[in-house]
Design a protein around this motif. Structure first.
Motif, PDB file in Angstrom:
ATOM      1  N   PHE A   1       0.836  -1.210   0.000  1.00  0.00           N
ATOM      2  CA  PHE A   1       0.000   0.000   0.000  1.00  0.00           C
ATOM      3  C   PHE A   1       0.871   1.261   0.000  1.00  0.00           C
ATOM      4  O   PHE A   1       0.632   2.205  -0.762  1.00  0.00           O
ATOM      5  N   VAL A   2       1.887   1.250   0.856  1.00  0.00           N
ATOM      6  CA  VAL A   2       2.760   2.431   0.959  1.00  0.00           C
ATOM      7  C   VAL A   2       3.442   2.698  -0.390  1.00  0.00           C
ATOM      8  O   VAL A   2       3.489   3.840  -0.881  1.00  0.00           O
ATOM      9  N   GLN A   3       3.944   1.616  -0.995  1.00  0.00           N
ATOM     10  CA  GLN A   3       4.615   1.746  -2.285  1.00  0.00           C
ATOM     11  C   GLN A   3       3.650   2.303  -3.343  1.00  0.00           C
ATOM     12  O   GLN A   3       4.002   3.176  -4.136  1.00  0.00           O
ATOM     13  N   TRP A   4       2.407   1.823  -3.282  1.00  0.00           N
ATOM     14  CA  TRP A   4       1.390   2.297  -4.233  1.00  0.00           C
ATOM     15  C   TRP A   4       1.094   3.777  -4.008  1.00  0.00           C
ATOM     16  O   TRP A   4       0.955   4.551  -4.947  1.00  0.00           O
ATOM     17  N   MET A   5       1.038   4.169  -2.740  1.00  0.00           N
ATOM     18  CA  MET A   5       0.761   5.583  -2.433  1.00  0.00           C
ATOM     19  C   MET A   5       1.888   6.498  -2.922  1.00  0.00           C
ATOM     20  O   MET A   5       1.660   7.675  -3.176  1.00  0.00           O
ATOM     21  N   MET A   6       3.105   5.958  -3.031  1.00  0.00           N
ATOM     22  CA  MET A   6       4.226   6.801  -3.457  1.00  0.00           C
ATOM     23  C   MET A   6       4.266   6.983  -4.971  1.00  0.00           C
ATOM     24  O   MET A   6       5.070   7.774  -5.469  1.00  0.00           O
ATOM     25  N   GLU A   7       3.408   6.260  -5.695  1.00  0.00           N
ATOM     26  CA  GLU A   7       3.374   6.419  -7.161  1.00  0.00           C
ATOM     27  C   GLU A   7       2.939   7.835  -7.524  1.00  0.00           C
ATOM     28  O   GLU A   7       2.181   8.473  -6.782  1.00  0.00           O
ATOM     29  N   TYR A   8       3.373   8.266  -8.694  1.00  0.00           N
ATOM     30  CA  TYR A   8       3.115   9.646  -9.139  1.00  0.00           C
ATOM     31  C   TYR A   8       1.636  10.002  -9.082  1.00  0.00           C
ATOM     32  O   TYR A   8       1.264  11.054  -8.568  1.00  0.00           O
ATOM     33  N   ARG A   9       0.780   9.113  -9.589  1.00  0.00           N
ATOM     34  CA  ARG A   9      -0.654   9.463  -9.684  1.00  0.00           C
ATOM     35  C   ARG A   9      -1.261   9.724  -8.308  1.00  0.00           C
ATOM     36  O   ARG A   9      -1.984  10.690  -8.104  1.00  0.00           O
ATOM     37  N   GLN A  10      -0.944   8.829  -7.371  1.00  0.00           N
ATOM     38  CA  GLN A  10      -1.496   8.995  -6.021  1.00  0.00           C
ATOM     39  C   GLN A  10      -0.893  10.237  -5.349  1.00  0.00           C
ATOM     40  O   GLN A  10      -1.590  10.992  -4.658  1.00  0.00           O
ATOM     41  N   GLN A  11       0.404  10.430  -5.567  1.00  0.00           N
ATOM     42  CA  GLN A  11       1.069  11.584  -4.953  1.00  0.00           C
ATOM     43  C   GLN A  11       0.485  12.895  -5.472  1.00  0.00           C
ATOM     44  O   GLN A  11       0.264  13.839  -4.718  1.00  0.00           O
ATOM     45  N   LEU A  12       0.224  12.918  -6.783  1.00  0.00           N
ATOM     46  CA  LEU A  12      -0.341  14.123  -7.377  1.00  0.00           C
ATOM     47  C   LEU A  12      -1.742  14.394  -6.806  1.00  0.00           C
ATOM     48  O   LEU A  12      -2.053  15.521  -6.400  1.00  0.00           O
ATOM     49  N   ALA A  13      -2.538  13.324  -6.753  1.00  0.00           N
ATOM     50  CA  ALA A  13      -3.906  13.494  -6.241  1.00  0.00           C
ATOM     51  C   ALA A  13      -3.877  13.944  -4.781  1.00  0.00           C
ATOM     52  O   ALA A  13      -4.633  14.837  -4.370  1.00  0.00           O
ATOM     53  N   GLN A  14      -2.997  13.350  -3.996  1.00  0.00           N
ATOM     54  CA  GLN A  14      -2.908  13.706  -2.576  1.00  0.00           C
ATOM     55  C   GLN A  14      -2.408  15.157  -2.419  1.00  0.00           C
ATOM     56  O   GLN A  14      -2.908  15.906  -1.594  1.00  0.00           O
ATOM     57  N   HIS A  15      -1.452  15.527  -3.234  1.00  0.00           N
ATOM     58  CA  HIS A  15      -0.911  16.892  -3.168  1.00  0.00           C
ATOM     59  C   HIS A  15      -1.987  17.915  -3.510  1.00  0.00           C
ATOM     60  O   HIS A  15      -2.138  18.925  -2.821  1.00  0.00           O
ATOM     61  N   LEU A  16      -2.744  17.612  -4.541  1.00  0.00           N
ATOM     62  CA  LEU A  16      -3.802  18.555  -4.932  1.00  0.00           C
ATOM     63  C   LEU A  16      -4.932  18.592  -3.915  1.00  0.00           C
ATOM     64  O   LEU A  16      -5.682  19.557  -3.821  1.00  0.00           O
ATOM     65  N   GLY A  17      -5.032  17.528  -3.125  1.00  0.00           N
ATOM     66  CA  GLY A  17      -6.057  17.474  -2.081  1.00  0.00           C
ATOM     67  C   GLY A  17      -5.579  18.083  -0.774  1.00  0.00           C
ATOM     68  O   GLY A  17      -6.206  17.880   0.266  1.00  0.00           O
ATOM     69  N   GLY A  18      -4.445  18.776  -0.804  1.00  0.00           N
ATOM     70  CA  GLY A  18      -3.962  19.441   0.408  1.00  0.00           C
ATOM     71  C   GLY A  18      -2.734  18.782   1.001  1.00  0.00           C
ATOM     72  O   GLY A  18      -2.320  19.120   2.110  1.00  0.00           O
ATOM     73  N   GLY A  19      -2.119  17.860   0.272  1.00  0.00           N
ATOM     74  CA  GLY A  19      -0.915  17.192   0.771  1.00  0.00           C
ATOM     75  C   GLY A  19       0.340  17.996   0.475  1.00  0.00           C
ATOM     76  O   GLY A  19       0.272  19.131  -0.001  1.00  0.00           O
ATOM     77  N   ALA A  20       1.487  17.376   0.765  1.00  0.00           N
ATOM     78  CA  ALA A  20       2.770  18.028   0.497  1.00  0.00           C
ATOM     79  C   ALA A  20       3.733  16.921   0.092  1.00  0.00           C
ATOM     80  O   ALA A  20       4.351  16.287   0.938  1.00  0.00           O
ATOM     81  N   SER A  21       3.817  16.690  -1.199  1.00  0.00           N
ATOM     82  CA  SER A  21       4.578  15.546  -1.700  1.00  0.00           C
ATOM     83  C   SER A  21       6.082  15.768  -1.592  1.00  0.00           C
ATOM     84  O   SER A  21       6.560  16.898  -1.622  1.00  0.00           O
ATOM     85  N   ALA A  22       6.810  14.657  -1.506  1.00  0.00           N
ATOM     86  CA  ALA A  22       8.275  14.719  -1.530  1.00  0.00           C
ATOM     87  C   ALA A  22       8.796  14.337  -2.910  1.00  0.00           C
ATOM     88  O   ALA A  22       9.976  14.061  -3.074  1.00  0.00           O
ATOM     89  N   ARG A  23       7.897  14.270  -3.916  1.00  0.00           N
ATOM     90  CA  ARG A  23       8.309  13.940  -5.290  1.00  0.00           C
ATOM     91  C   ARG A  23       8.441  15.229  -6.094  1.00  0.00           C
ATOM     92  O   ARG A  23       7.459  15.942  -6.281  1.00  0.00           O
ATOM     93  N   PRO A  24       9.638  15.519  -6.627  1.00  0.00           N
ATOM     94  CA  PRO A  24       9.794  16.735  -7.434  1.00  0.00           C
ATOM     95  C   PRO A  24       8.899  16.742  -8.664  1.00  0.00           C
ATOM     96  O   PRO A  24       8.418  17.813  -9.059  1.00  0.00           O
ATOM     97  N   ASP A  25       8.634  15.554  -9.266  1.00  0.00           N
ATOM     98  CA  ASP A  25       7.818  15.553 -10.492  1.00  0.00           C
ATOM     99  C   ASP A  25       6.378  16.003 -10.223  1.00  0.00           C
ATOM    100  O   ASP A  25       5.695  16.494 -11.115  1.00  0.00           O
ATOM    101  N   VAL A  26       5.928  15.860  -8.989  1.00  0.00           N
ATOM    102  CA  VAL A  26       4.584  16.346  -8.644  1.00  0.00           C
ATOM    103  C   VAL A  26       4.545  17.879  -8.746  1.00  0.00           C
ATOM    104  O   VAL A  26       3.585  18.467  -9.245  1.00  0.00           O
TER     105      VAL A  26
END
Lengths: 462, 296
Positions: free
Chosen positions: A359-384
């Motif tokens: 699950f954690v690995q899946w959450m770190m994927e770009y798509r999930q990270q982008l969605a989480q970031h746009l939902g108020g998150g703060a990603s550690a992925r530069p591509d986001v």
């Protein structure tokens, strides 16, 4: 000409190795699927815990997609910051094994590792059945952030859930007002613009401080609460100070929290009280965010995971669309920022560690990270941050730039007590019970006693 | 065994059986946790430091208490808070009870209304007063400023000299009804004969109050004082929500300090020693009050 003749020997060997790797890796990349990897764990229910904030709510919204693909359910418990930390501590020490993975602030890491509560993730990363070969964290994440937030003693223990940073928030509409610009220029002899240094930051606070009109120059998180410590660290680092003289959060070293730079930073921080609401000694992050949403503050220093609710959410904020964001003003310590990450961590005694890893690995994927970031998150992925919809957000640049100059903070097992000591002394200094020097001397003495021989006082206390 | 002996055995066994569940629960939730806490206070247990895994250290934690200036200041502050709050609650509660004693038959609704603060959860009381006294939009703050009692640039919970008196006032607001309720019940239950005799002897209302009412109420007054002192000494929820112990150390009560040491620093051995010290202080208070109540 044969290839062997124009291909030098050493690169040739490297090329052969690379070719072989491609031959074996590419099919593996193609072959590995989440569905296949998750088959043995279908029907499992994962339980986790974290702070009740938008990033966790975004994860909750994403989790059903994971369940659909894998048959693994995810149950999420949400609590206030301190409660989320305390419940995990009691669960791990009580060996209740309630949580399959946990979301915790990185200052807790040392305590967990020293007590053997966590599983290092290198075991999962080296397991071809569990590791998604397409996810290469060394390339996908900000390396310094990943190490700061999720590593301890040279080992990775998880991935960043949020890369939280603090930066300066301004009212862009007030800065752009021609009347304000003319008045400011007449008084200070320079253009009205975001602060480049701390003197300019205080000038702006002074200029816009109009309590009789319901506008304060700035707001401070002065309550006796962790928020006070977090906020002051920005000033400490920027003025060239630090708590310990070390190069990573997991190291112990000389105590320098009472250095002249640290005392100067606290003196400056206290000087801002004049331009802050009268109840600043009772405010923490929720209060100052509410003041900003009500349009009652010109500038402050605040967290990136609160930005969306003020800057974009028009239902919650009266100043949505009227805000600007920037890195902290530069001090003697340069342009810096304090970073606090929450990490995905897997307890050593968890019942479903492999499923949790998936699950954690899946959450770190770009798509999930982008969605989480746009939902108020703060990603550690530069591509986001490079995504067009993220670049449009007015705070993305400040967030990304601060991520790049993140300063480490102590993650030692004693970090909780160090924080408590500092909060007590900072609060006493703000309340006027002690001078900045007396408060930081006491903090240095207590931290030195707490850490023992590895932490002599660089600035001895009389 | 004779029939009489068997009956005696049965007579003793039945009450014991009936009491057993309550006794087991009491031991499980009161005695065992207390002894575990007392034992922990004699160890170096820490969840933060793996080298401190619960080794027996004797009275080292208690010796540390003696040199801990934060603990000493918290103890004094807590004692002052408990004594001030209890004294004010006693005076206000007794006054209200005396006012209501004649009206209670006709004004039961008044009594019900008075009980509302007491029925609220401490956390709810804390949140309510946090909003009422909020420095920017709190209604009470606005009223205090409008009436000139509070400076425009001042806020109660950001002022180290105002915070403790206000916390005492909130406690008085919440718990005075409790004192009123108990004293009202006691006043209504007083025998009439001593008052009639005093009146026939020519005693006025004041002498009847001093020489008859107060001596008759002494056991109840002692009980009320005891209960309120114990409760005020353990005050946590409201203060934690309202001030977090600040600003500085201005409202750091002992229970907050114990929580901080145990659940923020995870220094469980020392935290248990602080908790045992709170227990000891309450025990001393109880003993002193008990003796005072029994002495003539």
């Amino acid at each position: 000409m044969r290839v062997a003749e124009w291909w030098p020997r050493a690169p040739r060997r490297a090329g052969v190795v690379a070719a072989l790797l491609c031959v074996f890796q590419v099919p593996q990349v193609l072959a590995w699927t989440l569905e296949e990897a998750a088959k043995p764990y279908a029907g499992t229910t994962l339980r986790t815990i974290g702070e009740a904030l938008p990033p966790l709510e975004a994860m909750k919204a994403l989790a059903p997609a994971f369940t659909k693909r894998t048959g693994i359910k995810v149950e999420i418990e949400m609590y206030e910051h301190s409660e989320a930390v305390n419940k995990v501590m009691l669960d791990l020490n009580g060996k209740r094994r309630r949580y399959d993975f946990i979301l915790q602030p990185h200052r807790e890491l040392g305590k967990f590792v020293a007590n053997g509560h966590l599983t290092p993730i290198d075991g999962f990363m080296n397991d071809p059945k569990l590791r998604d070969p397409a996810f290469v964290p060394e390339q996908a994440l900000y390396p310094a952030l990943w190490k700061e937030i999720s590593w301890y003693g040279g080992k990775p223990y998880g991935f960043p859930f949020t890369a939280l940073t603090m930066y300066a928030w301004y009212r862009a509409d007030l800065l752009a007002d021609p009347k304000e610009q003319a008045g400011f220029r007449a008084k200070y002899g320079r253009a009205l613009a975001p602060a480049r240094n701390w003197q300019e930051y205080r000038d702006l606070a002074e200029w816009f401080h109009r309590p009789d009109k319901g506008l304060y120059g700035t707001a401070l998180q002065g309550k006796r609460h962790e928020a006070l410590w977090y906020e002051w660290l920005n000033f400490l680092y920027s003025f060239g100070g630090d708590v310990l003289k070390v190069s990573s959060g997991s190291q112990c070293g000389p105590v320098i929290v009472n250095s002249p730079a640290a005392v100067e930073s606290l003196d400056y921080y206290r000087s801002l009280l004049k331009f802050a609401p009268p109840d600043s000694l009772n405010y923490f992050w929720d209060d100052v965010m509410a003041l900003m949403q009500q349009g009652r503050v010109f500038e402050l220093i605040m967290w990136n995971d609160s930005t969306y609710a003020v800057s974009e959410d028009r239902k919650a904020s009266t100043v949505a669309g009227r805000m600007a964001f920037d890195m902290l003003p530069a001090g003697k310590g340069g342009k810096v920022g304090q970073v606090e990450g929450w990490s995905y961590l897997i307890p050593a005694a968890a019942k479903n560690r492999e499923a949790a890893w998936l699950f954690v690995q899946w959450m770190m994927e770009y798509r999930q990270q982008l969605a989480q970031h746009l939902g108020g998150g703060a990603s550690a992925r530069p591509d986001v941050y490079a995504a067009p919809e993220v670049r449009k957000l007015p705070y993305s640049k400040a967030s990304m730039q601060t991520n790049e100059v993140a300063r480490p903070k102590a993650t030692l097992p004693q970090s909780g007590e160090m924080t408590d000591i500092l909060v007590r002394e900072l609060s006493a200094a703000l309340a006027g019970e002690k001078t900045s020097k007396a408060a930081l001397d006491r903090a240095a003495k207590d931290i030195g006693t707490l850490l023992g021989k590895c932490a002599p006082l660089e600035y001895p206390v009389q | 065994m004779t029939a009489a002996a068997a009956r005696l055995g049965r007579d003793r066994a039945v009450p014991a059986l009936l009491l057993a569940p309550a006794a087991i629960v009491a031991v499980a939730v009161l005695v065992v946790p207390f002894w575990l806490m007392a034992w922990t206070a004699l160890t170096d247990l820490s969840y933060a430091d793996p080298d401190r895994s619960g080794r027996f250290v004797g009275i080292a934690n208690f010796a540390r208490l003696a040199t801990d200036d934060v603990f000493g200041a918290s103890l004094l502050r807590t004692t002052a808070f408990a004594v001030a709050a209890t004294a004010l609650e006693l005076v206000a509660g007794f006054g209200l009870a005396l006012l209501l004693v004649h009206a209670v038959q006709r004004r039961r609704w008044l009594l019900t209304a008075l009980l509302v603060p007491m029925m609220l959860a401490p956390v709810a009381v804390g949140l309510m007063w946090r909003l009422l006294l909020q420095g920017d939009f709190g209604v009470v703050t606005w009223m205090l400023r409008a009436s000139g009692l509070l400076a425009r640039d001042a806020a109660i919970f950001s002022n180290a000299s105002l915070v403790m008196p206000v916390l005492v006032a909130i406690d008085v607001w919440q718990w005075t009804p409790f004192v009123t309720l108990i004293l009202l019940a006691a006043l209504l239950g007083l025998p009439r004969a001593p008052f009639e005799a005093a009146t026939m002897d020519g005693a006025g209302p004041w002498r009847r109050f001093v020489d008859v009412t107060l001596p008759l109420l002494r056991p109840v007054l002692a009980l009320v004082v005891l209960l309120r002192l114990i409760d005020a000494f353990k005050e946590f929820d409201k203060v934690w929500i309202l001030t977090g112990g600040g600003p500085g150390d201005a409202s750091e009560l002992l229970s907050l300090y114990a929580y901080r040491v145990s659940f923020q620093r995870w220094d469980l051995g020392y935290g248990a020693a602080v908790a045992v010290a709170i227990y000891g202080a309450v025990l001393v208070l109880c003993t002193v009050l008990h003796r005072l109540a029994r002495s003539r």
